[in-house]
Write an enzyme that holds these catalytic residues in place. Sequence first.
Site, PDB file in Angstrom:
ATOM      1  N   CYS A 274      87.338  54.199  16.706  1.00  0.00           N
ATOM      2  CA  CYS A 274      88.290  54.175  15.302  1.00  0.00           C
ATOM      3  C   CYS A 274      89.796  54.047  15.388  1.00  0.00           C
ATOM      4  O   CYS A 274      90.164  54.494  16.667  1.00  0.00           O
ATOM      5  CB  CYS A 274      87.951  55.189  14.230  1.00  0.00           C
TER       6      CYS A 274
ATOM      7  N   ARG B  21      90.716  47.273  18.520  1.00  0.00           N
ATOM      8  CA  ARG B  21      89.823  48.382  19.048  1.00  0.00           C
ATOM      9  C   ARG B  21      88.633  48.016  18.443  1.00  0.00           C
ATOM     10  O   ARG B  21      87.398  48.837  18.808  1.00  0.00           O
ATOM     11  CB  ARG B  21      90.129  49.620  18.385  1.00  0.00           C
TER      12      ARG B  21
ATOM     13  N   TRP C 191      84.853  52.571  13.293  1.00  0.00           N
ATOM     14  CA  TRP C 191      83.785  52.000  14.235  1.00  0.00           C
ATOM     15  C   TRP C 191      82.547  53.102  14.195  1.00  0.00           C
ATOM     16  O   TRP C 191      82.697  54.295  14.630  1.00  0.00           O
ATOM     17  CB  TRP C 191      84.255  52.046  15.863  1.00  0.00           C
TER      18      TRP C 191
ATOM     19  N   ASN D  95      88.759  60.214  13.857  1.00  0.00           N
ATOM     20  CA  ASN D  95      88.055  59.500  14.938  1.00  0.00           C
ATOM     21  C   ASN D  95      87.501  60.520  15.904  1.00  0.00           C
ATOM     22  O   ASN D  95      88.186  61.483  16.439  1.00  0.00           O
ATOM     23  CB  ASN D  95      89.156  58.654  15.885  1.00  0.00           C
ATOM     24  N   GLY D  96      86.158  60.070  16.282  1.00  0.00           N
ATOM     25  CA  GLY D  96      85.403  61.373  17.097  1.00  0.00           C
ATOM     26  C   GLY D  96      84.099  61.521  16.766  1.00  0.00           C
ATOM     27  O   GLY D  96      83.586  60.755  15.603  1.00  0.00           O
TER      28      GLY D  96
ATOM     29  N   GLU E  21      73.247  42.829  38.517  1.00  0.00           N
ATOM     30  CA  GLU E  21      74.313  42.938  37.618  1.00  0.00           C
ATOM     31  C   GLU E  21      75.554  42.454  38.138  1.00  0.00           C
ATOM     32  O   GLU E  21      76.529  41.731  37.388  1.00  0.00           O
ATOM     33  CB  GLU E  21      74.358  44.405  37.158  1.00  0.00           C
TER      34      GLU E  21
ATOM     35  N   LYS F 103      77.974  39.064  36.689  1.00  0.00           N
ATOM     36  CA  LYS F 103      79.317  39.558  36.388  1.00  0.00           C
ATOM     37  C   LYS F 103      80.226  38.416  36.787  1.00  0.00           C
ATOM     38  O   LYS F 103      81.179  37.889  36.412  1.00  0.00           O
ATOM     39  CB  LYS F 103      79.809  40.764  36.933  1.00  0.00           C
TER      40      LYS F 103
ATOM     41  N   GLU G 242      79.613  34.849  35.643  1.00  0.00           N
ATOM     42  CA  GLU G 242      79.825  34.553  33.944  1.00  0.00           C
ATOM     43  C   GLU G 242      81.352  34.453  33.891  1.00  0.00           C
ATOM     44  O   GLU G 242      81.788  33.994  32.780  1.00  0.00           O
ATOM     45  CB  GLU G 242      79.242  35.441  32.827  1.00  0.00           C
TER      46      GLU G 242
ATOM     47  N   HIS H 250      62.367  35.896  52.648  1.00  0.00           N
ATOM     48  CA  HIS H 250      61.400  35.172  51.993  1.00  0.00           C
ATOM     49  C   HIS H 250      61.828  34.128  51.744  1.00  0.00           C
ATOM     50  O   HIS H 250      61.668  33.443  50.752  1.00  0.00           O
ATOM     51  CB  HIS H 250      60.357  36.152  51.166  1.00  0.00           C
TER      52      HIS H 250
ATOM     53  N   LYS I  30      80.246  36.649  22.695  1.00  0.00           N
ATOM     54  CA  LYS I  30      80.141  38.118  22.994  1.00  0.00           C
ATOM     55  C   LYS I  30      78.613  38.458  22.600  1.00  0.00           C
ATOM     56  O   LYS I  30      78.019  39.271  23.025  1.00  0.00           O
ATOM     57  CB  LYS I  30      81.119  38.874  22.251  1.00  0.00           C
TER      58      LYS I  30
HETATM   59  C1  AGP Z   1      76.862  40.263  29.922  1.00  0.00           C
HETATM   60  O1  AGP Z   1      77.967  40.491  30.674  1.00  0.00           O
HETATM   61  C2  AGP Z   1      76.619  39.152  28.953  1.00  0.00           C
HETATM   62  N1  AGP Z   1      77.660  38.881  28.045  1.00  0.00           N
HETATM   63  C3  AGP Z   1      75.174  38.922  28.225  1.00  0.00           C
HETATM   64  O2  AGP Z   1      74.356  38.778  29.329  1.00  0.00           O
HETATM   65  C4  AGP Z   1      74.742  40.003  27.707  1.00  0.00           C
HETATM   66  O3  AGP Z   1      74.477  41.245  28.082  1.00  0.00           O
HETATM   67  C5  AGP Z   1      73.398  39.528  26.627  1.00  0.00           C
HETATM   68  O4  AGP Z   1      73.712  38.458  26.055  1.00  0.00           O
HETATM   69  C6  AGP Z   1      72.620  40.455  25.874  1.00  0.00           C
HETATM   70  O5  AGP Z   1      73.650  41.011  24.676  1.00  0.00           O
HETATM   71  P1  AGP Z   1      73.277  42.427  24.184  1.00  0.00           P
HETATM   72  O6  AGP Z   1      73.489  43.690  25.124  1.00  0.00           O
HETATM   73  O7  AGP Z   1      74.406  42.485  23.196  1.00  0.00           O
HETATM   74  O8  AGP Z   1      72.069  42.165  23.570  1.00  0.00           O
END
Ligand code: AGP
Length: 612
Positions: free
Chosen positions: A2, A27, A73, A99-100, A485, A489, A492, A508, A607
Amino acid sequence: MCGIVGYIGPREAYPILIKGLKRLEYRGYDSAGIALLNGDLRLYKNMGRVKELEASIVGQNVTGNVGIGHTRWATHGEPNNENAHPHFSQHKTLAMIHNGIIENYASLREEMQMRGHHFLSETDTEVLIHLIEDIQQNENVKLVEAVRIALNQVVGAYAIVILAKGDQDTLIAARKGSPLVVGIGDGEHFIASDATPLVEYTNQVVYLNDEEIAIIPRNGDMRIITIADQEKTPYIQQLEMNLSAIEKGGFDHFMMKEIFEQPLSIRDSMRGRLRVEQEKISLGGISEYEEKMAHAKRIIMVACGTSWHAALVGEYLFEDIARIPVEVEYGSEFRYRNPIINEDDIVIAISQSGETADTLAAIRMAKAKGATIIGICNVVGSSIARETHAGSYTHAGPEIGVASTKAFTAQVAVLTLMALRLAKKRGTIERSRFHHLLYELEQIPFKVEETLNVNEKVKQIAKTFINARNFLYLGRGYNFPVALEGALKLKEISYIHAEGYPAAEMKHGPIALIDKDMPVVVVATNKGTYEKVVSNIEEIRARKGVIIAIVTKGDTEVKRLADYIIEIPETEEMLVPLLATIPLQLLAYHIAVQRGCAVDMPRNLAKSVTVE
Ligand code: AGP
């Protein structure tokens, strides 16, 4: 998190509050509101953006040179007008922003309801301001004393600012666990959750410390007392930040800010849930379905992208310690492959945004077939959260960077809590091991802080690889999802192709790729399969592969074999993903920055993927 703003002085408060809230929009938030005092105490708030709040106030009385403002938030209660801040006390003599997370708000709320209090919202904030007014009136004490007494009854984190109808000349603020800064102007004071809204008015600030209450006057100097009623001298600091930098908390990108927020976000994901002394894990959000989870014949974890990697860690955790069979499914595959779903199945949907179309469609299908749906989301009141039967929020705060970082580790933290709670309930873990793991989990935020110290070293290593065309990421066991993961990272945000693989699988096929131009990141912290990972490293070395190894601090064997070493603190094998992921986040970040990529908004990405 928040956003908080407050003003008291000779100027009209309204424009200062609105501008301050706009400065805090970075934020992330879902609703906004202000309260103003000019004889009467007026409060305007609604779900949505600050500009919508402004539009809703046009023509209203916005006079007053003392006021408070808030961007919410959501943590307790969905995003809607009633849950937006500020909140009134029972008799509307006080208005407060917060906030908290007040962990014991439910018991306080019950107590107040028994005393005839009526609440308009689902928030913990409204309970606190009711309690403060209740103490002020029943014990006939001054507001600041009522605040002090109330805060001694509160368990959890707070940054609060209170406006009192009868007192145009004072604002009361207090903090514990959530930041609050007071700006000292010329005959005026400003309050905010961070320095962003203050920079244009003053560079003289006082950062409140935990358990401090600030009495902020219209004229004269502010006073500080502690909740133990000790007078403290305000420590005035010079603010050395310019406005543009400050919107990312001093970092160049939201992604870096969020990587460095992980000690806090992991702490927040466990706040009120992990009690080491009592050897207890509380997950109120799933208590109604816990019996069903503990007796499930199988758990299906559904997610996409980074959240799918968290689900994979979840599979290892649930099977390893709770001994419950787990299947991990991509939302996009699960929803279309006509899967067999039984009524006693538990489906856990993991999603930062809570809006991912494929994950949402997958759980709708599973729900229609009678499964029980549990959610692990970061956005309160999101579509996925609303369509589950129960769940546990990650409380990581808003994640602005498109590449998910703190949400991933918060998801893993919540999955770890769930696995441990189910293991204890099912009797599949010995008490001593259970207690040890709780202790180790409590140490994780500190070890994340320590891990973040590798940032400069990783930045140097990144320089060597900005022109690489491919990367391999390898890991075994709990570190296999970490390898996946790390590869995602890099892909992307730097647009370099990277592939994650179980380390043993390399022979393999992928070993054919190894040559002097192939960087291979190996997560080599394993205990159980350490020697095998060392053999994998030797196989890479024999083919001139360039090895970047993530190792446990003090490792000597891998140090001898790898070209680059990044050390992380020792912890339990099942908790390593919470630490080993961080250097991989940093590596991807620094390579992308040095390649001039748009780190916070990578090309082609959104996002939240709300489309199929
Ligand atoms: C992860 O860095 C990406 N932005 C993407 O793979 C993301 O994790 C995926 O779209 C799932 O999003 P969500 O966790 O909001 O469901």
